[in-house]
Enzyme design. Structure first.
Site, PDB file in Angstrom:
ATOM      1  N   HIS A   1      81.687   4.544  62.527  1.00 58.32           N
ATOM      2  CA  HIS A   1      83.149   4.021  63.296  1.00 58.32           C
ATOM      3  C   HIS A   1      83.805   5.307  64.042  1.00 58.32           C
ATOM      4  CE1 HIS A   1      84.741   4.697  59.162  1.00 58.32           C
ATOM      5  NE2 HIS A   1      85.948   4.688  59.846  1.00 58.32           N
TER       6      HIS A   1
ATOM      7  N   HIS B   1      87.994   6.176  65.048  1.00 58.05           N
ATOM      8  CA  HIS B   1      89.669   5.766  65.180  1.00 58.05           C
ATOM      9  C   HIS B   1      89.957   6.519  66.595  1.00 58.05           C
ATOM     10  CE1 HIS B   1      88.989   4.647  61.163  1.00 58.05           C
ATOM     11  NE2 HIS B   1      88.798   6.062  60.786  1.00 58.05           N
TER      12      HIS B   1
ATOM     13  N   GLU C   1      91.422  12.054  60.638  1.00 61.36           N
ATOM     14  CA  GLU C   1      91.077  11.642  59.588  1.00 61.36           C
ATOM     15  C   GLU C   1      90.164  13.026  58.839  1.00 61.36           C
ATOM     16  OE1 GLU C   1      89.637   7.912  56.932  1.00 61.36           O
ATOM     17  OE2 GLU C   1      88.502   8.345  58.811  1.00 61.36           O
TER      18      GLU C   1
ATOM     19  N   HIS D   1      82.193   8.718  62.870  1.00 65.04           N
ATOM     20  CA  HIS D   1      82.103   9.260  61.607  1.00 65.04           C
ATOM     21  C   HIS D   1      81.753   8.480  60.738  1.00 65.04           C
ATOM     22  CE1 HIS D   1      86.158   8.224  61.378  1.00 65.04           C
ATOM     23  NE2 HIS D   1      86.206   8.011  60.367  1.00 65.04           N
TER      24      HIS D   1
END
Ligand SMILES: *[C@@H]1O[C@H](CO)[C@@H](O)[C@H](O)[C@H]1NC(C)=O
Ligand SMILES: *[C@@H]1O[C@H](CO)[C@@H](O)[C@H](O)[C@H]1NC(C)=O
Ligand SMILES: *[C@@H]1O[C@H](CO)[C@@H](O)[C@H](O)[C@H]1NC(C)=O
Ligand SMILES: *[C@@H]1O[C@H](CO)[C@@H](O)[C@H](O)[C@H]1NC(C)=O
Ligand SMILES: *[C@@H]1O[C@H](CO)[C@@H](O)[C@H](O)[C@H]1NC(C)=O
Ligand SMILES: *[C@@H]1O[C@H](CO)[C@@H](O)[C@H](O)[C@H]1NC(C)=O
Length: 371
Positions: free
Chosen positions: A82, A84, A89, A134
């Site tokens: 997925h 973001h 992150e 990632h």
């Protein structure tokens, strides 16, 4: 509120009254200086897999969140790939091993970048900028993944996913609502499985230096002690600063890395100047013992796994009580583009060793043989 704190600080200096304790039982819901013992913080999960959140968007004024995921690796089980679009992150192995894959979404869609993956052993780091595909997996029975989410607030997704849905039942999160939580699944992305010596895809790992990338679009891979380092000795003890992410890699959003300190000599007469945290700052102790002084609070002594959080504008000092005290720092938010790390780097010099200079002491010994 502020005059009260100043009064407390003055009384505290004069030792007329007791200062407040920095220690809390769990993560506060508003920004304030605090410390948490190892394993404390808002909890999510149970049994063998759980998360604790020693710093949240709420406690840091949205600057960042710091979370620890403890769990066993379940073979073949991981998170779907997925992206973001807003959240940076960061993955750090505090113990056990974690495999992390990353590739920038634009490069993936136009077939102009190459997918990378690394096995993160204790001390290894992978940074995933927003806009990067990632996925990851815990690989060992006793793994601790330390995650840093920037800005803070993304962690609300984990609580929403685990919490009761609107009709009162639990555990059936409506997947079509993921983008509202800044989660964009990439089901076509196929994680590569050709790892050799802990890595696949371009870049060094344990086989050479791991420089920080020039810009803020590619995953950052830093094997333990293989990133850039500086040595600072401006305030009476050594500090090796080893950044994992600097402003340049995060569009000025935050920085993260390690500081390794020699102990403060002659504590009775040695003085450590107080400074102002120009951004929200957290330290998580990894080795040794860290002493933190915050205006208006009692001295706090932190050991492995303990966390201290200092909101923007806090007046504080820190130093080590034990040899080779190592902490992870995170600094972000506010109007500044730099924090503690840049200050230490600017006042320091290039350094290649993982150790600070050490004097031999009386009767130098080599492997037990007196010279
Ligand atoms: C953050 O604060 C909001 C508003 O008070 C609350 O709904 C939410 O549960 C808090 N999040 C966490 C992780 O504590
Ligand atoms: C992506 O590029 C590689 C070589 O650069 C090529 O072998 C491959 O077929 C390309 N894939 C697609 C889907 O275009
Ligand atoms: C990442 O976030 C920044 C804001 O912090 C934004 O300017 C940038 O466009 C985002 N990148 C991607 C690829 O979405
Ligand atoms: C609540 O919704 C879920 C799916 O969204 C469904 O499986 C479950 O049966 C519902 N529970 C009740 C009590 O309606
Ligand atoms: C999931 O959310 C979408 C959009 O909000 C909605 O249309 C759909 O009915 C929801 N599905 C379930 C099972 O609740
Ligand atoms: C600091 O204190 C130690 C003993 O406590 C003493 O030996 C030393 O001379 C003092 N140093 C200074 C600079 O005053």
């Amino acid at each position: 509120m502020r005059p009260k704190i100043i009064t407390a600080a003055v009384l505290c200096l004069l030792q007329v009254s007791e200062c407040a304790s920095l220690w809390k039982d769990t993560t506060p819901q508003t920004p304030q200086p605090y410390a948490l013992e190892k394993g404390r913080g808002i909890l999510l999960g149970s049994g063998e897999t759980w998360n604790t959140f020693p710093v949240t968007g709420n406690s840091s004024g949205k600057a960042f969140a710091l979370m620890n995921t403890n769990g066993p690796g379940t073979p073949g089980e991981g998170v779907f790939p997925h992206v973001h679009k807003k959240t940076y992150e960061n993955f750090y192995s505090a113990k056990g091993r974690i495999q992390l894959w990353g590739q920038d979404l634009t490069g993936y869609l136009s077939n102009t970048s190459i997918q990378t993956t690394r096995i993160l052993s204790p001390g290894d780091f992978g940074g995933i900028p927003n806009g990067t595909i990632h996925t990851f997996r815990l690989l060992e029975p006793d793994t601790q993944l330390t995650g840093v989410l920037v800005p803070g607030g993304f962690e609300e997704f984990f609580f929403a996913m685990a919490g009761p849905v609107s009709n009162g039942s639990t555990g059936s999160f409506n997947l079509t609502e993921l983008p509202a939580w800044d989660v964009y699944p990439q089901h076509d992305f196929s994680p590569r499985s050709d790892v050799v010596n802990g890595k696949a895809g371009p870049g060094n790992w344990y086989d050479g230096p791991n420089p920080l990338p020039e810009q803020d679009k590619n995953p950052i891979w830093i094997a333990k002690n293989h990133g850039p380092k500086w040595l600072n000795d401006e305030i009476g003890f050594y500090q090796i600063v080893a950044p994992l992410v600097r402003g340049q890699q995060s569009g000025g959003l935050f920085s993260q890395g390690h500081i390794t300190m020699s102990p403060l000599q002659n504590r009775e007469n040695g003085t450590v100047p107080k400074m102002i945290s120009e951004r929200a700052t957290a330290f998580m102790v990894e080795e040794g013992e860290l002493i933190v002084h915050v205006d208006g609070f009692d001295e706090a002594r932190l050991i492995g796994g303990d966390v201290v959080f200092l909101p923007e504008g806090t007046r504080y000092a820190y130093f080590a009580a034990a040899e080779f005290t190592k902490v992870m720092y995170v600094s972000g938010g506010g109007n500044r583009e730099s924090g503690l790390d840049e200050m230490l780097i600017q006042g320091g010099r290039d350094w290649s060793s993982a150790f600070y200079p050490r004097s031999g002491g009386a009767g130098e010994r080599k492997r037990g043989i007196k010279i």
